[in-house]
Write a protein that holds these residues in place. Sequence first.
Motif, short mmCIF file in Angstrom:
data_model
loop_
_atom_site.label_atom_id
_atom_site.label_comp_id
_atom_site.label_asym_id
_atom_site.label_seq_id
_atom_site.Cartn_x
_atom_site.Cartn_y
_atom_site.Cartn_z
N SER A 86 0.90 -1.23 -0.03
CA SER A 86 0.10 -0.03 -0.04
C SER A 86 0.82 1.14 0.00
O SER A 86 1.83 1.26 0.54
N GLU A 87 0.20 2.34 -0.37
CA GLU A 87 1.04 3.69 -0.41
C GLU A 87 1.57 3.81 1.04
O GLU A 87 2.52 4.67 1.01
N LYS A 88 0.77 3.47 2.14
CA LYS A 88 1.25 4.15 3.41
C LYS A 88 2.69 3.10 4.04
O LYS A 88 3.43 3.90 4.48
N SER A 89 2.65 1.92 3.35
CA SER A 89 3.63 1.09 3.97
C SER A 89 4.97 1.03 2.86
O SER A 89 5.81 0.18 3.07
N ILE A 90 5.02 1.72 1.53
CA ILE A 90 5.94 1.59 0.72
C ILE A 90 7.24 2.06 1.22
O ILE A 90 8.17 1.53 0.63
N TRP A 91 7.22 3.11 2.02
CA TRP A 91 8.46 3.46 2.48
C TRP A 91 9.30 2.32 3.57
O TRP A 91 10.38 2.16 3.47
N PHE A 92 8.32 1.67 4.13
CA PHE A 92 8.90 0.50 4.97
C PHE A 92 9.68 -0.43 4.02
O PHE A 92 10.39 -1.31 4.51
N LEU A 93 8.89 -0.89 3.07
CA LEU A 93 9.03 -1.76 2.11
C LEU A 93 10.55 -1.51 1.67
O LEU A 93 11.73 -2.33 1.59
N LYS A 94 10.70 -0.11 1.28
CA LYS A 94 11.74 0.19 0.59
C LYS A 94 13.16 -0.05 1.84
O LYS A 94 14.19 -0.26 1.43
N LYS A 95 12.71 0.50 3.08
CA LYS A 95 13.86 0.23 4.00
C LYS A 95 14.25 -1.12 4.16
O LYS A 95 15.48 -1.43 4.46
N LEU A 96 13.42 -2.01 4.14
CA LEU A 96 13.69 -3.48 4.38
C LEU A 96 14.37 -3.98 3.28
O LEU A 96 15.39 -4.77 3.50
N PHE A 97 14.24 -3.67 2.02
CA PHE A 97 15.10 -4.02 0.92
C PHE A 97 16.65 -3.36 0.87
O PHE A 97 17.49 -3.80 0.53
N VAL A 98 16.63 -2.24 1.34
CA VAL A 98 17.87 -1.48 1.62
C VAL A 98 18.58 -2.33 2.50
O VAL A 98 20.02 -2.56 2.52
N GLN A 99 18.01 -2.73 3.79
CA GLN A 99 18.92 -3.45 4.70
C GLN A 99 19.30 -4.84 4.44
O GLN A 99 20.34 -5.14 4.34
N LEU A 100 18.22 -5.46 3.31
CA LEU A 100 18.57 -6.68 2.75
C LEU A 100 19.97 -6.50 1.77
O LEU A 100 20.70 -7.31 1.65
#
Length: 172
Positions: A86-100
């Motif tokens: 969702s648009e609200k949680s896309i920033w968290f998804l980006k953060k997870l993949f940066v950490q990965l």
Amino acid sequence: MSDLTEKEIFDCLSENFRLAAENCLKIATSPKRGKIYRELIDQLSLIEGASRQACHWRGDTRWLDIADKAAYAQKFSGDWLRRYNSEKSIWFLKKLFVQLGLLMNFGFKLSLDLKDKKTGILGPILPENMQSSLIKGPILPENMQSSLIKGDRNIGMRISNGGIIIPDGVMV
């Protein structure tokens, strides 16, 4: 990936760690990339397999931890893409993949470092919990025990450095 030499295994590890790190950062910038995600899953699968082969070639079970973490990363990356779309949680998804991606970059550097490095230990390297430890525990599960043996439920044994289980009182 069968019948590979140790050099080919570590080449596969370093190359796929590098590519996986790049693909994690690509997904972090634009999560709607199915082709990049599929490549990431394939690279994580190759990392898992090569780590298991490195464990076999070197007799070092610490590589199994890397293989398990690659398998978890495969599972979790798909879960992340499905859960945080969702648009609200896309920033968290980006953060997870940066950490990965940072973790994959660390794996890349580690695989380059360990490629030609000796373990420094003669013989197989067993997991920490297998190194000459003492085991205490129930002989049988609670529902299988008769009333005669319920009083003494613990037995003692130790595991030798070679991984052999030795009961207490036995001399080797």
